[in-house]
Design a protein around this motif. Structure first.
Motif, PDB file in Angstrom:
ATOM      1  N   ARG D  25     -12.360   5.985  61.919  1.00 30.51           N
ATOM      2  CA  ARG D  25     -12.433   7.402  62.294  1.00 30.51           C
ATOM      3  C   ARG D  25     -11.077   7.991  62.591  1.00 30.51           C
ATOM      4  NH1 ARG D  25     -16.264   4.742  64.450  1.00 30.51           N
ATOM      5  NH2 ARG D  25     -15.085   4.360  66.359  1.00 30.51           N
ATOM      6  N   ASN D  26     -10.067   7.140  62.910  1.00 29.14           N
ATOM      7  CA  ASN D  26      -8.775   7.701  63.310  1.00 29.14           C
ATOM      8  C   ASN D  26      -8.005   8.096  62.057  1.00 29.14           C
ATOM      9  OD1 ASN D  26      -5.938   7.835  63.919  1.00 29.14           O
ATOM     10  ND2 ASN D  26      -6.536   7.133  65.944  1.00 29.14           N
ATOM     11  N   LEU D  27      -7.334   9.262  62.100  1.00 27.91           N
ATOM     12  CA  LEU D  27      -6.647   9.749  60.889  1.00 27.91           C
ATOM     13  C   LEU D  27      -5.542   8.790  60.458  1.00 27.91           C
ATOM     14  CD1 LEU D  27      -6.351  13.574  61.592  1.00 27.91           C
ATOM     15  CD2 LEU D  27      -7.787  12.434  59.923  1.00 27.91           C
ATOM     16  N   ILE D  28      -4.746   8.270  61.426  1.00 26.26           N
ATOM     17  CA  ILE D  28      -3.617   7.409  61.040  1.00 26.26           C
ATOM     18  C   ILE D  28      -4.133   6.072  60.534  1.00 26.26           C
ATOM     19  CG2 ILE D  28      -1.618   6.178  61.940  1.00 26.26           C
ATOM     20  CD1 ILE D  28      -0.895   8.535  63.518  1.00 26.26           C
ATOM     21  N   LYS D  29      -5.214   5.575  61.122  1.00 26.47           N
ATOM     22  CA  LYS D  29      -5.730   4.274  60.665  1.00 26.47           C
ATOM     23  C   LYS D  29      -6.244   4.385  59.225  1.00 26.47           C
ATOM     24  CE  LYS D  29      -6.838   1.269  63.527  1.00 26.47           C
ATOM     25  NZ  LYS D  29      -7.469   0.446  64.614  1.00 26.47           N
ATOM     26  N   ILE D  30      -6.779   5.543  58.855  1.00 22.43           N
ATOM     27  CA  ILE D  30      -7.230   5.700  57.457  1.00 22.43           C
ATOM     28  C   ILE D  30      -6.021   5.644  56.538  1.00 22.43           C
ATOM     29  CG2 ILE D  30      -8.359   7.280  55.860  1.00 22.43           C
ATOM     30  CD1 ILE D  30     -10.017   8.320  58.095  1.00 22.43           C
ATOM     31  N   VAL D  31      -4.869   6.186  56.982  1.00 21.59           N
ATOM     32  CA  VAL D  31      -3.664   6.136  56.125  1.00 21.59           C
ATOM     33  C   VAL D  31      -3.197   4.686  56.000  1.00 21.59           C
ATOM     34  CG1 VAL D  31      -1.311   6.951  55.873  1.00 21.59           C
ATOM     35  CG2 VAL D  31      -3.033   8.454  56.817  1.00 21.59           C
ATOM     36  N   ILE D  32      -3.271   3.924  57.102  1.00 18.89           N
ATOM     37  CA  ILE D  32      -2.898   2.498  57.009  1.00 18.89           C
ATOM     38  C   ILE D  32      -3.827   1.799  56.017  1.00 18.89           C
ATOM     39  CG2 ILE D  32      -2.855   0.341  58.301  1.00 18.89           C
ATOM     40  CD1 ILE D  32      -1.870   1.794  60.702  1.00 18.89           C
ATOM     41  N   ALA D  33      -5.122   2.128  56.083  1.00 22.03           N
ATOM     42  CA  ALA D  33      -6.076   1.474  55.159  1.00 22.03           C
ATOM     43  C   ALA D  33      -5.726   1.810  53.715  1.00 22.03           C
ATOM     44  CB  ALA D  33      -7.490   1.959  55.485  1.00 22.03           C
ATOM     45  N   LEU D  34      -5.307   3.060  53.485  1.00 21.73           N
ATOM     46  CA  LEU D  34      -4.936   3.438  52.109  1.00 21.73           C
ATOM     47  C   LEU D  34      -3.742   2.618  51.639  1.00 21.73           C
ATOM     48  CD1 LEU D  34      -5.337   5.459  49.743  1.00 21.73           C
ATOM     49  CD2 LEU D  34      -3.523   6.795  50.800  1.00 21.73           C
ATOM     50  N   ASN D  35      -2.768   2.401  52.560  1.00 22.68           N
ATOM     51  CA  ASN D  35      -1.599   1.588  52.164  1.00 22.68           C
ATOM     52  C   ASN D  35      -2.015   0.158  51.848  1.00 22.68           C
ATOM     53  OD1 ASN D  35      -0.172   3.889  52.920  1.00 22.68           O
ATOM     54  ND2 ASN D  35       1.592   2.598  53.370  1.00 22.68           N
ATOM     55  N   ILE D  36      -2.982  -0.373  52.606  1.00 24.95           N
ATOM     56  CA  ILE D  36      -3.437  -1.746  52.322  1.00 24.95           C
ATOM     57  C   ILE D  36      -4.100  -1.783  50.944  1.00 24.95           C
ATOM     58  CG2 ILE D  36      -5.111  -3.484  53.051  1.00 24.95           C
ATOM     59  CD1 ILE D  36      -4.466  -2.747  55.913  1.00 24.95           C
TER      60      ILE D  36
END
Lengths: 81, 517, 281, 119
Positions: D25-36
């Motif tokens: 749900r966190n916006l920054i964590k979704i960006v980290i997931a995209l990088n992974i």
């Protein structure tokens, strides 16, 4: 001949770093484990005989991406709601 | 210089975009002139390419970085190694649509978007959107397709969040960028599977050498589904209303043709890469066609039903964009289903008409949806709000916009004199022969579209003149009226003379897309 | 809604697994097992060229004159992708400058009241400030080495530019660039556009043959066109035609571009900001 | 079959990234997931071009180059481009996240889903 053991170890470290960076509630810890992931990815690229990609992953993935993540976390909340 | 036209059409606006930050230091009028000159030159070049293509007949090929632009295979080899541009009827058809739409939306935004330090970046990003669309439509190389798709999505998601005083525009940009990044990553996985099998990225070479192994079918899914997602088809259409309504009006007009560029990607990959009537092993077109048809019908229905309940004028038009994409998918889907029938009787009877109707609808949709979004921009300019309940009496104020809105509304619901009717009648006829229920659903959705636009017309345009809710009352700047005028002219002209457009533009497009029939 | 996304994730995972089982095993030559197989043999025998990569490995050195075949593929054979790639970075720099431009108009007050760069600000320890002041030239020179030797040793425009940009990040962290944000941004964006225009005009320079044609390679011996023997050789700085120039142009663009991104993101932290004015469009 | 798990690692990274994008749900964590997710795709592409006995595709002074086969250069050239595109996408999305937080003072997408069309 690089024995596959190195790849097994590095793969396990990568998987752990990936799941940790998604599991932590403290965003800075996520960012640090993501930069560990990039670092180990650089080592794997080096062993896969891809030096160009290793330098690019180190320079961009580990250094700069982590830097802008830290800046972004500093600008917003540190703990995940 | 004529044989270098394909690459010049892409790199001249790119060169102008790189120079704009330097030109802007001179004077913003110089920047406006340079940008307008660049986009105009792109339109001229695309028209020249179309003329050259119709004269030569065979698709134009341009090899980058070789001794001569026509040197496809290096000496003594049977596979290409460099990046190539291949322009056939379908790419020129889409390139004309994109170039005209971006030109008109740039002319509209010269005066519509207020002059502030960010206007320079707005111009650069709009031109790079044009470069992304043209590159997408001209390239014959899979990875190059991926890079230009990335250019298109990043520049359009940045433009979506242009107005920084709206609370949700950054979040709309965030959602659009997220969907595009995930879609392009899965497209890259599909490209990786092709590279691991055939060692090349060239679409023409892969078309010849493909053997439809299981891996190819999975690669097809990983490439076509993300592109359909980005085109705003039904399963992943959630970003369309937010992105279209949060973006400024001229950007939304350009966004419509950006989504159609990824729809071009869907048809190009599923036909030029996989359509292979030559080899014995063929992909089974029946299921692929029916999947496209189901997606189309769902998009039509969900789009129009959601649009009926909206009270924000831009969100209403955004949902209509989804439902109109459904028409294109339906038209081409019917063509695909009967494409591989033995003997080709069914295809000759109505499949080809369905395909032509679907593809013709792409151009029509780009023009009348662009016109509608530009009129909604004027409505937002006049009333300072987007809520239909707070608008009243626009017709007294500004008759030209009212006429444009009527033209757009009638065109989108397929009423005769306008271009929507020309392509929808083709779709109705051919789909009716294929299966009557689908045609009836399509007509019903058109009626619902007309109903929702009547609601907008009644809500915003009719009603008494009301002084206190009008924000800006003076006449529109010349460029805004000129832009809407061009779209009105196009919508009317293509509605009155569809025969020529079909013969010169749509037929070569279908021939380019589906060779052999 | 949850169920649908769970189903789609499981479905995609299944597709990926099945696909990877059918992929060619790691280390085998390209080509599908049950369809056909490309023979990727030793480097030097010229006969059996099967795929694009065999051609690059065998002819890359002679045609482009660069020892690093990856650099020859990045800048010469697939140079158009690299132009698209530099455009992507340029787009993001423009987008972030656009989104952050409210930093510079006057109705935003500076949040932190720190003094200018004349004496090192108090909240950064002396070791970091002085250390980064010493380290910055070393990072920049290493970056320039990577850019210039792109066609001989691993490296190139992107990697060198990124390393130099991490030098800027170091300076930002130690708060040395603090006051003249607007002026630095203007100068850096000028250099970034300069790098890009050099890149695309080098592409246009070869337009007589075709766009991005390496007209300097193996041609003029004195200036960047030195022909190198096939196989192992010491590698000369003036070989590989326009490759070093393209690499330099991309290096300049990446360094100044990423520095603009970092400066603007970092200076966002310095400004308290009220929601901007302006009309809804 | 020795290094098949390189493919497994890349698939696990891709699936971890995709699952986190859909569920976090966190916006920054979704960006980290995209990088992974992007890291997984890059690893998959590089392992396609790996030759166990090969060397990096760079001609150096090393004499014993006759019998040695080189690793494929094209995947490396493409992944170079994809890494910089990944960085560019991350920088843009973090700017969006920061601006969304500045406007709505929340980083959780559940709170952001509420009011869409406001004036």
């Amino acid at each position: 001949m690089i024995s596959p053991i190195i790849f097994i170890i590095l793969s396990i470290v990568i998987i752990i770093a990936a799941f940790l960076s998604l599991y932590f509630r403290d965003l800075l810890a996520c960012v640090v484990s993501f930069s560990v992931l990039s670092l180990v990815l650089t080592v794997i690229y080096f062993h896969l005989d891809a030096p160009d990609v290793a330098i690019a992953e180190a320079g961009i993935g580990a250094a700069l991406t982590t830097c802008i993540f830290v800046i972004a976390v500093k600008l917003t909340r540190r703990r995940e709601e | 210089m004529i044989e270098h036209l394909p690459i010049l059409a892409i790199t001249v606006p790119l060169f102008a975009a790189f120079l704009l930050p330097i030109i802007e230091k001179a004077h913003f009028r110089a920047r406006n002139a340079a940008a307008l000159l660049a986009i105009l030159s792109v339109n001229v070049m695309v028209v020249l390419l179309a003329l050259r293509l119709s004269r030569e007949g065979a698709p134009l090929v341009y090899v980058l970085g070789a001794q001569s632009p026509a040197q496809i295979l290096p000496q003594g080899l049977d596979f290409p190694i460099r990046i190539m541009l291949k322009i056939d009827g379908f790419s020129i058809f889409m390139a004309l649509t994109s170039a005209v739409v971006v030109l008109v939306s740039y002319v509209y935004s010269m005066k519509y978007v207020p002059e502030d330090p960010r206007k320079n970046y707005y111009t650069i990003l709009l031109m790079l959107m044009l470069v992304g669309m043209l590159g997408l439509e001209f390239t014959n190389d899979l990875f190059n397709f991926f890079v230009f798709l990335e250019i298109l999505s990043i520049s359009s998601s940045a433009l979506v969040s242009y107005s920084y005083n709206r609370k949700f525009s950054p979040y709309a940009g965030y959602k659009y960028m997220m969907i595009s990044a995930v879609a392009t990553s899965f497209l890259l996985i599909g490209i990786a599977f092709f590279y691991s099998q055939y060692g090349s990225f060239n679409i023409e070479y892969l078309h010849g050498v493909i053997r439809f192994t299981l891996l190819d079918k999975i690669a097809l899914i990983f490439m076509v589904v993300p592109l359909a997602m980005k085109a705003g088809a039904i399963p992943m259409h959630m970003w369309v209303p937010d992105a279209y309504s949060e973006a400024p009006a001229p950007v939304t007009a350009a966004l419509v043709s950006a989504s159609q560029a990824s729809l071009y990607g869907v048809f190009r990959l599923s036909f030029s890469l996989f359509g292979n009537p030559v080899s014995d092993v063929t992909l089974n077109y029946h299921t692929l066609g029916w999947i496209i048809i189901v997606l189309g019908v769902l998009s039509m229905f969900v789009g129009v039903t959601m649009a009926l309940v909206q009270h924000d004028v831009k969100r209403l038009m955004a949902y209509h964009a989804i439902s109109q994409t459904g028409y294109m998918l339906l038209g081409v889907g019917v063509g695909v289903v009967v494409y591989m029938d033995p003997g080709g009787a069914a295809y000759a009877a109505f499949g080809r008409d369905a395909m032509m109707g679907g593809i013709f609808h792409i151009m029509n949709h780009a023009f009348y949806k662009g016109l509608l979004f530009l009129t909604s921009g004027v409505m937002v300019l006049r009333f300072g709000t987007r809520d239909l309940n707070k608008m009243m009496g626009m017709a007294h104020r500004d008759t030209f916009t009212t006429l444009c809105f009527i033209a757009g509304a009638l065109a989108i619901s397929g009423v005769p004199p306008f271009n929507g009717f020309a392509s929808k009648i083709l779709i109705y006829e051919s789909v009716y022969r294929f299966s009557p229920i689908l045609a009836i659903i399509a007509m019903f959705v058109s009626v619902l579209t007309l109903a929702s636009f009547l609601k907008v017309f009644y809500g915003a345009f009719l009603g008494p003149r009301n002084e206190d809710i009008i924000v800006i009352d003076e006449p529109l700047p010349a460029t805004v009226t000129a832009a809407m005028g061009v779209f009105c002219f196009l919508v009317l002209a293509m509605g009155l003379f569809p025969g020529e457009v079909l013969k010169y533009l749509v037929e070569p497009a279908v021939a380019g897309l589906v060779p052999g029939r | 809604m949850r169920l649908i996304s769970l189903l789609s994730v499981v479905f995609i995972a299944g597709f990926l697994l099945v696909a990877v089982m059918r992929l060619h095993p790691v280390g085998e030559p390209l080509g599908n097992r049950d369809v056909f197989r490309f023979r990727g043999d030793t480097v030097t025998d010229m006969r059996n060229v099967d795929t694009m990569d065999d051609y690059f490995l065998r002819n890359g050195q002679r045609e482009t004159g660069s020892n690093n075949i990856v650099a020859s593929v990045v800048f010469d054979y697939r140079g158009f992708d690299t132009l698209g790639e530099a455009t992507v970075l340029f787009i993001v720099v423009c987008a972030i400058s656009m989104l952050m431009s409210f930093l510079y108009n006057q109705n935003y007050v500076m949040e932190a009241n720190f003094r200018g760069p004349d004496e090192f600000p108090r909240n950064v320890s002396r070791i970091i400030s002085f250390g980064s002041f010493m380290l910055f030239p070393l990072i920049i020179s290493f970056g320039i080495y990577l850019v210039l030797h792109g066609h001989i040793s691993p490296g190139g425009g992107f990697q060198g530019g990124a390393v130099m940009a991490s030098g800027t990040a170091l300076l930002l962290i130690s708060l040395l660039i603090t006051r003249h944000v607007q002026r630095t941004k203007v100068i850096f964006s000028f250099f970034e556009s300069l790098g890009l225009t050099v890149f695309i005009s080098l592409g246009f320079a070869g337009i007589t043959a075709s766009f991005l044609y390496n007209f300097l390679a193996n041609g003029s011996p004195l200036f960047l066109g030195r022909t190198i023997p096939f196989g192992p050789n010491p590698g000369f700085l003036n070989s590989a035609g326009i490759l070093p120039l393209l690499s330099l142009a991309v290096g300049v663009e990446v360094f100044f571009g990423i520095s603009i991104i970092l400066i603007q993101l970092y200076h966002f932290t310095r400004y308290a900001s009220r929601a901007g004015g302006g009309r809804d469009i | 079959m020795s290094n098949f798990f390189l493919y497994l690692t890349s698939i696990l990274l891709i699936m971890a990234g995709l699952a986190a994008i859909l569920y976090k749900r966190n916006l920054i964590k979704i960006v980290i997931a995209l990088n992974i997710l992007e890291a997984g795709v890059n690893l998959l592409f590089i392992t396609l071009g790996y030759r166990p006995g090969g060397t990096a595709p760079i001609f150096t002074m090393a004499p014993e180059l006759e019998g040695l086969s080189m690793v494929l250069p094209t995947p490396q050239a493409l992944i170079l481009t994809n890494i910089v595109i990944g960085f560019a996408t991350t920088a843009l999305m973090l700017t969006f996240a920061v601006l969304t937080h500045r406007h709505n003072d929340t980083m959780d997408i559940r709170n952001l889903r509420g009011v869409e069309s406001n004036d």
